[in-house]
Design a protein around this motif. Sequence first.
Motif, PDB file in Angstrom:
ATOM      1  N   LEU A 199      11.565 -14.746  46.019  1.00  5.89           N
ATOM      2  CA  LEU A 199      11.043 -15.704  46.987  1.00  5.89           C
ATOM      3  C   LEU A 199      12.159 -16.247  47.863  1.00  5.89           C
ATOM      4  CD1 LEU A 199       8.686 -17.483  48.067  1.00  5.89           C
ATOM      5  CD2 LEU A 199       9.305 -19.161  46.304  1.00  5.89           C
ATOM      6  N   VAL A 200      11.982 -16.146  49.155  1.00  2.00           N
ATOM      7  CA  VAL A 200      12.896 -16.793  50.091  1.00  2.00           C
ATOM      8  C   VAL A 200      12.434 -18.237  50.263  1.00  2.00           C
ATOM      9  CG1 VAL A 200      13.843 -16.738  52.435  1.00  2.00           C
ATOM     10  CG2 VAL A 200      13.254 -14.591  51.266  1.00  2.00           C
ATOM     11  N   ILE A 201      13.376 -19.183  50.284  1.00  2.00           N
ATOM     12  CA  ILE A 201      13.018 -20.599  50.442  1.00  2.00           C
ATOM     13  C   ILE A 201      11.969 -20.734  51.552  1.00  2.00           C
ATOM     14  CG2 ILE A 201      13.865 -22.804  51.351  1.00  2.00           C
ATOM     15  CD1 ILE A 201      14.543 -22.561  48.491  1.00  2.00           C
ATOM     16  N   PRO A 202      10.804 -21.333  51.235  1.00  4.40           N
ATOM     17  CA  PRO A 202       9.715 -21.412  52.217  1.00  4.40           C
ATOM     18  C   PRO A 202      10.133 -22.083  53.518  1.00  4.40           C
ATOM     19  CG  PRO A 202       8.901 -21.943  50.038  1.00  4.40           C
ATOM     20  CD  PRO A 202      10.393 -21.845  49.913  1.00  4.40           C
ATOM     21  N   ARG A 203       9.626 -21.549  54.604  1.00  5.35           N
ATOM     22  CA  ARG A 203       9.843 -22.114  55.931  1.00  5.35           C
ATOM     23  C   ARG A 203       8.704 -23.074  56.256  1.00  5.35           C
ATOM     24  NH1 ARG A 203      12.776 -18.972  59.505  1.00  5.35           N
ATOM     25  NH2 ARG A 203      11.199 -19.259  61.133  1.00  5.35           N
ATOM     26  N   PHE A 204       8.989 -24.129  57.026  1.00  6.11           N
ATOM     27  CA  PHE A 204       7.977 -25.110  57.401  1.00  6.11           C
ATOM     28  C   PHE A 204       7.587 -24.890  58.861  1.00  6.11           C
ATOM     29  CE2 PHE A 204       9.451 -28.494  54.116  1.00  6.11           C
ATOM     30  CZ  PHE A 204       8.926 -27.700  53.097  1.00  6.11           C
ATOM     31  N   GLU A 205       6.297 -24.707  59.077  1.00  5.74           N
ATOM     32  CA  GLU A 205       5.778 -24.529  60.426  1.00  5.74           C
ATOM     33  C   GLU A 205       5.705 -25.883  61.126  1.00  5.74           C
ATOM     34  OE1 GLU A 205       2.138 -21.921  61.561  1.00  5.74           O
ATOM     35  OE2 GLU A 205       1.377 -23.951  61.307  1.00  5.74           O
TER      36      GLU A 205
ATOM     37  N   GLU B   8      13.142 -29.326  57.600  1.00  7.64           N
ATOM     38  CA  GLU B   8      13.160 -28.083  56.847  1.00  7.64           C
ATOM     39  C   GLU B   8      13.134 -28.397  55.358  1.00  7.64           C
ATOM     40  OE1 GLU B   8      16.541 -25.864  58.164  1.00  7.64           O
ATOM     41  OE2 GLU B   8      15.761 -25.598  60.199  1.00  7.64           O
ATOM     42  N   PHE B   9      13.053 -27.347  54.541  1.00  2.48           N
ATOM     43  CA  PHE B   9      12.899 -27.523  53.094  1.00  2.48           C
ATOM     44  C   PHE B   9      13.977 -28.444  52.524  1.00  2.48           C
ATOM     45  CE2 PHE B   9      13.329 -26.532  48.652  1.00  2.48           C
ATOM     46  CZ  PHE B   9      12.054 -26.239  48.215  1.00  2.48           C
ATOM     47  N   GLY B  10      15.233 -28.198  52.884  1.00  7.81           N
ATOM     48  CA  GLY B  10      16.342 -28.969  52.327  1.00  7.81           C
ATOM     49  C   GLY B  10      16.386 -30.410  52.786  1.00  7.81           C
ATOM     50  N   ASP B  11      15.685 -30.746  53.858  1.00  6.14           N
ATOM     51  CA  ASP B  11      15.629 -32.136  54.321  1.00  6.14           C
ATOM     52  C   ASP B  11      14.720 -32.988  53.440  1.00  6.14           C
ATOM     53  OD1 ASP B  11      17.284 -31.616  56.570  1.00  6.14           O
ATOM     54  OD2 ASP B  11      15.546 -30.791  57.638  1.00  6.14           O
ATOM     55  N   ILE B  12      13.769 -32.343  52.778  1.00 10.27           N
ATOM     56  CA  ILE B  12      12.788 -33.078  51.975  1.00 10.27           C
ATOM     57  C   ILE B  12      13.004 -32.864  50.482  1.00 10.27           C
ATOM     58  CG2 ILE B  12      10.307 -33.316  51.491  1.00 10.27           C
ATOM     59  CD1 ILE B  12       9.782 -32.493  54.372  1.00 10.27           C
ATOM     60  N   TYR B  13      13.375 -31.642  50.096  1.00 11.54           N
ATOM     61  CA  TYR B  13      13.541 -31.329  48.673  1.00 11.54           C
ATOM     62  C   TYR B  13      14.973 -30.917  48.368  1.00 11.54           C
ATOM     63  CZ  TYR B  13       8.432 -31.236  48.799  1.00 11.54           C
ATOM     64  OH  TYR B  13       7.117 -31.572  48.970  1.00 11.54           O
ATOM     65  N   ASP B  14      15.339 -31.081  47.100  1.00  9.24           N
ATOM     66  CA  ASP B  14      16.648 -30.657  46.615  1.00  9.24           C
ATOM     67  C   ASP B  14      16.606 -29.146  46.423  1.00  9.24           C
ATOM     68  OD1 ASP B  14      18.885 -30.004  45.059  1.00  9.24           O
ATOM     69  OD2 ASP B  14      18.932 -31.980  44.117  1.00  9.24           O
TER      70      ASP B  14
ATOM     71  N   ILE C  77      16.093 -39.314  50.163  1.00  4.11           N
ATOM     72  CA  ILE C  77      14.745 -39.849  49.952  1.00  4.11           C
ATOM     73  C   ILE C  77      14.666 -40.567  48.614  1.00  4.11           C
ATOM     74  CG2 ILE C  77      12.328 -39.207  49.566  1.00  4.11           C
ATOM     75  CD1 ILE C  77      12.706 -36.967  51.611  1.00  4.11           C
ATOM     76  N   ALA C  78      15.211 -39.941  47.568  1.00  3.83           N
ATOM     77  CA  ALA C  78      15.138 -40.521  46.222  1.00  3.83           C
ATOM     78  C   ALA C  78      15.837 -41.876  46.143  1.00  3.83           C
ATOM     79  CB  ALA C  78      15.738 -39.555  45.198  1.00  3.83           C
ATOM     80  N   MET C  79      16.992 -41.991  46.790  1.00  5.77           N
ATOM     81  CA  MET C  79      17.755 -43.248  46.717  1.00  5.77           C
ATOM     82  C   MET C  79      17.033 -44.383  47.427  1.00  5.77           C
ATOM     83  SD  MET C  79      21.674 -41.889  47.197  1.00  5.77           S
ATOM     84  CE  MET C  79      22.323 -43.554  47.267  1.00  5.77           C
TER      85      MET C  79
ATOM     86  N   PRO D 235      17.133 -43.230  59.558  1.00  3.51           N
ATOM     87  CA  PRO D 235      17.204 -41.772  59.406  1.00  3.51           C
ATOM     88  C   PRO D 235      15.852 -41.118  59.133  1.00  3.51           C
ATOM     89  CG  PRO D 235      18.911 -42.863  58.101  1.00  3.51           C
ATOM     90  CD  PRO D 235      17.972 -43.925  58.544  1.00  3.51           C
ATOM     91  N   PHE D 236      14.836 -41.896  58.772  1.00  3.45           N
ATOM     92  CA  PHE D 236      13.514 -41.353  58.427  1.00  3.45           C
ATOM     93  C   PHE D 236      12.464 -41.601  59.521  1.00  3.45           C
ATOM     94  CE2 PHE D 236      15.856 -42.611  54.720  1.00  3.45           C
ATOM     95  CZ  PHE D 236      15.674 -41.589  53.813  1.00  3.45           C
ATOM     96  N   GLU D 237      12.828 -42.469  60.471  1.00  5.67           N
ATOM     97  CA  GLU D 237      11.816 -43.078  61.331  1.00  5.67           C
ATOM     98  C   GLU D 237      10.964 -42.080  62.108  1.00  5.67           C
ATOM     99  OE1 GLU D 237      11.482 -47.073  64.078  1.00  5.67           O
ATOM    100  OE2 GLU D 237      13.449 -46.286  63.502  1.00  5.67           O
ATOM    101  N   TRP D 238      11.533 -40.992  62.566  1.00  4.25           N
ATOM    102  CA  TRP D 238      10.779 -40.046  63.392  1.00  4.25           C
ATOM    103  C   TRP D 238      10.401 -38.782  62.623  1.00  4.25           C
ATOM    104  CZ3 TRP D 238       8.999 -42.446  67.346  1.00  4.25           C
ATOM    105  CH2 TRP D 238       9.735 -43.485  67.921  1.00  4.25           C
ATOM    106  N   TYR D 239      10.396 -38.890  61.298  1.00  5.96           N
ATOM    107  CA  TYR D 239      10.068 -37.731  60.461  1.00  5.96           C
ATOM    108  C   TYR D 239       8.920 -38.106  59.523  1.00  5.96           C
ATOM    109  CZ  TYR D 239      14.601 -36.145  62.148  1.00  5.96           C
ATOM    110  OH  TYR D 239      15.648 -35.781  62.948  1.00  5.96           O
ATOM    111  N   SER D 240       7.712 -37.718  59.903  1.00  8.97           N
ATOM    112  CA  SER D 240       6.523 -38.164  59.172  1.00  8.97           C
ATOM    113  C   SER D 240       6.521 -37.694  57.718  1.00  8.97           C
ATOM    114  CB  SER D 240       5.254 -37.664  59.875  1.00  8.97           C
ATOM    115  OG  SER D 240       5.242 -36.249  59.958  1.00  8.97           O
ATOM    116  N   SER D 241       7.006 -36.487  57.451  1.00 12.04           N
ATOM    117  CA  SER D 241       6.997 -35.974  56.075  1.00 12.04           C
ATOM    118  C   SER D 241       7.974 -36.736  55.187  1.00 12.04           C
ATOM    119  CB  SER D 241       7.323 -34.482  56.059  1.00 12.04           C
ATOM    120  OG  SER D 241       6.264 -33.732  56.623  1.00 12.04           O
ATOM    121  N   ARG D 242       9.121 -37.106  55.740  1.00 10.20           N
ATOM    122  CA  ARG D 242      10.098 -37.869  54.943  1.00 10.20           C
ATOM    123  C   ARG D 242       9.569 -39.284  54.669  1.00 10.20           C
ATOM    124  NH1 ARG D 242      15.763 -36.144  58.078  1.00 10.20           N
ATOM    125  NH2 ARG D 242      14.946 -34.143  58.806  1.00 10.20           N
TER     126      ARG D 242
END
Length: 604
Positions: free
Chosen positions: A209-215, A225-231, A327-329, A468-475
């Motif tokens: 599996l290649v790290i999933p891409r976000f549309e 991208e994946f690394g912005d939301i998950y470890d 995100i966790a902190m 740092p999160f303000e304009w990123y709805s998923s974060r």
Amino acid sequence: MAISIVAMKPKHTTTTNNNVANHHTVTDESSTGSNSPSPPPSPPPPPRHSSISRRRLRVRTKPHSQSRPENLAVGFLFRRNLRYLLVLPLLYISGLLICVGPFSGLVGLFSPPGSVYRSHQIFEKLWDDIRDDNATAIQLSSVWKHKRRITIKPQKPCPDTTTGQNFGLDKEASGPSGYLIVEANGGLNQQRSAICNAVAVAGLLNAILVIPRFEFNNVWRDPSEFGDIYDENHFITTLEDFVKVVSELPLELMERYDYNVTNVPNFRVPAWAPANYYLGEVYPVLKKEGVIRIAPFANRLAMRVPPHIQFLRCIANFKALKFSSSIAMLAQNIINRMIEKSSRTDGKYVSVHLRFEEDMVAFSCCVYDRGEAEKSEMDSLRKKGWKGKFKRKDYIIKPGFNRINGKCPLTPLEVGLMLRGMGFDNNTSIYLASGKIYQAEKYLAPLLKMFPLLYTKESLTTPDELAPFEWYSSRLAALDYTVCLFSEVFVTTQGGNFPHFLMGHRRFLFYGHSKSINPDKRKLVLLLQDMGISWKAFKDQMREMLIESDRKGMVIPRVRKINRKTSIYTYPLPECSCLQQTHNSTLTLANDSHIVDSQLYSTK
């Protein structure tokens, strides 16, 4: 009522059966134990050579004095059953009104119960009683009657990650079948579903599996991208003994496709495709090409899959997907501050997922109480966000029908009325998980009157912390997800992927109990339009609703082999039970929730 009539025959009629001719009767099939009077004997039969065939004659109306006995009987039965003849049209009309009632209400003929928003009027009527209600307030620590740990039939132990497992097809093969690329679309939790399904498909196909891409989505507008939301490293390491995951395609494959992953041929997979589809259709192409791309990948794997593939979903969702450190902190800081604000309730708080944002109100096509101004705003938002979808000739906007069927987002006022009715008093701390509330100043005011200890991520953080999160709805959604995950009570108001994943995650953490309130909105809208309802009557209904949520929170679907019909993300047991930790007095959350401090929450 079936009535059989055999008329008297004229003298010249031929009959071949004297018994029939001599026993004319008028029968009422609904009468039991009673017979109508017999008519006089039939006249003698005509000569046998008569060619006139027998036929039934119509009963003709005669003056009462000249009526024959059989006609008298018919008249008696007609009068007796006249009421049925009158009732039948009424029943038909009533049924017609029931069928078309909601539609009629929509076109202005009348408004069926529950179709009109009157909650603000109900609030004004009941506010004095709500404010002066001195009944014993509900204690958050005793909200749930079902506190015992759910007994689940022991499952097979989790696979031993130290020995390595091959979940794919060619167990004798020397290596994997190829590389799998998927593009996850939607918001935070729709993407989460796609990631877990991708892990399961990779295991099924024995693929890397290649790290999933976000549309990028025009509604969410989040380029994360994946690394912005998950470890990312934690994701790869956790799965390494089950499914191999890499950050990108190897150089030789990238060169083949001009270093652009989108040049890889896309395989269109139907929604909810079963395991056999992947084995029969996708696997041969993967073996031949060495790489395959599936986009979009939302809901592209059926819930019914073999147990060892289902387990891959479990480990991906509850172990491998860990929010990024940033995100966790911040989520941990928000939780700590929420606990401090909840000192009156021993650090326990209620979280509410409120879907009363502008885009949600516009998409729902529901009508509230701002008249023409609201209609103009919503029409503009629909045109901007969904182009001509709502202007198509085949698309009928039915706000009253949507409300009756529980499709309208609850307003902050309605959530407040429901919770106060259930027994949560104004000392209850509430965390509001939401985007930008539609007409916030107007609609939040009554909720604040009922629950002054109301907080959001914006009120619990500084501008610099949230920047740092303000304009990123998923974060931002990831922050809300974490804070809601560890609330004492979670309230969902509109459905969707966020509450479904969250309720499932809470079931996993709390040994099968979701500890959530999922209101019966069809019942609620009826109560909130009843201008004659008393506060006591409303409270009684809300207490029943709370008990029902408690009962449903304990539900574990019956799963036989691979016959699952419900979502494993909402109902993770029993398949994911081997991943649950056994704890004594505390619930270790560091691995499950991505929270640093694991001693803050005690098991219930």
